[in-house]
Design an enzyme around this catalytic site. Sequence first.
Site, mmCIF file in Angstrom:
data_model
loop_
_atom_site.group_PDB
_atom_site.id
_atom_site.type_symbol
_atom_site.label_atom_id
_atom_site.label_comp_id
_atom_site.label_asym_id
_atom_site.label_seq_id
_atom_site.Cartn_x
_atom_site.Cartn_y
_atom_site.Cartn_z
ATOM 1 N N GLY A 84 0.839 -1.201 0.000
ATOM 2 C CA GLY A 84 0.000 0.000 0.000
ATOM 3 C C GLY A 84 0.867 1.241 0.000
ATOM 4 C CB ALA A 139 0.761 4.681 -3.955
ATOM 5 C CG ASP A 178 -0.218 0.722 -3.938
ATOM 6 O OD1 ASP A 178 -1.328 0.212 -4.205
ATOM 7 O OD2 ASP A 178 -0.075 1.616 -3.084
ATOM 8 N NE ARG A 214 -17.755 -2.371 7.624
ATOM 9 C CZ ARG A 214 -18.005 -3.148 8.653
ATOM 10 N NH1 ARG A 214 -17.064 -3.384 9.540
ATOM 11 N NH2 ARG A 214 -19.186 -3.700 8.833
ATOM 12 C CD GLN A 266 0.012 -8.114 0.636
ATOM 13 O OE1 GLN A 266 0.158 -8.012 1.849
ATOM 14 N NE2 GLN A 266 -0.371 -7.088 -0.106
ATOM 15 C CG ASN A 314 -7.808 -2.035 10.399
ATOM 16 O OD1 ASN A 314 -7.154 -2.690 11.194
ATOM 17 N ND2 ASN A 314 -7.897 -0.715 10.460
ATOM 18 C CG ASP A 328 -5.880 0.195 19.011
ATOM 19 O OD1 ASP A 328 -6.642 1.029 18.524
ATOM 20 O OD2 ASP A 328 -5.550 -0.853 18.429
ATOM 21 C CG HIS A 340 -6.829 -2.341 15.223
ATOM 22 N ND1 HIS A 340 -6.628 -1.256 16.049
ATOM 23 C CD2 HIS A 340 -7.027 -1.837 13.992
ATOM 24 C CE1 HIS A 340 -6.699 -0.146 15.336
ATOM 25 N NE2 HIS A 340 -6.944 -0.476 14.083
#
Length: 333
Positions: A11, A13, A42, A92, A112, A131, A159, A187
């Site tokens: 991720g 970028a 990416d 999401r 991955q 997530n 957290d 999480h």
Amino acid sequence: MAEPIRVVVTGAAGQIAYSLLYMIARGEVFGKEQPLVLHLLDIPPMMGVLEGVVMELADCALPLLRQVIPTADPAVAFKDVAAAFLVGAMPRKEGMERKDLLSANVKIFKAQGQAIDQHARKDIKVLVVGNPANTNALVCSHYAPSIPRENFTAMTRLDQNRATAQIAAKLGVPISAVKNVVIWGNHSSTQFPDPSNGIVEINGSTKRVWDAVNDAAFLQGNFVETVQKRGAAVIAARKMSSAMSAAKAACDHMHDWWHGTTSGQFVSMGVLSDGSYGAPKDVVFSFPVEISNGKWKIVQGLQLDDFAKSKLAVTGKELEEEKGEAMAVCSAD
């Protein structure tokens, strides 16, 4: 100087990576004497944006950064890497059910995991940030059977940092004065931020956080809710997710995993559960851990009251449900 190590950020970028890459390349994670080769993964539509990130990294003129490899190919991204920050995940979207989100992410973390299994160093340390991080880490390890399962972790350090900051603000002390406030479970909004084993230094003397705050209603109510819902509060205010604080937490997590924790200090990590504290086994569950020689160990013997046990049961149940849904997708493939 040491030999360069290879580090991958997925991720790359995206928003979190934009803060994260600079911190890593400056030596804030692996050390100021450790040269790096950064692998940036990416998806193909983001390659143009990634080109700009590569330009910026070059323009930072960072002495430790030996090479940057942008790619959309997981085989290239994970080749010989010693550490992985898996930031990229399907976010999401409005109207999306949790099972839809899990299903989309299983595909990403399967690919991955397989690439890690085939191409990475066997002692790779994998931190999942994207997530649902705990279950994504579980899926990733499932598809990388040649890598020890304890080498896959999920980030709950954000957290913990949020919880520590809330306690420090409540007591009017510096962040560094508060220790061992920890996160249990997922999480997600079911996580349990737990101050009951925390300590704080006030005016030269060390006290239990519980005694220093002296407000059970706050510690079991507003404090817990604020930490659980902090991500949503940031999005409501910023119209974007918490990228800077997430990047900092990812650095904290990997730094401590790489270098070890200070004696007597606990950090929160989502790790493969062995059933400690009544947590469900074989899910990735956040525990307080201590780390030495690159190995984490769950802190044992902490006291949990009935309130805490009820919170652990709720977050544990959610993780078992997520695991069931994710593994159903895995077996349907």
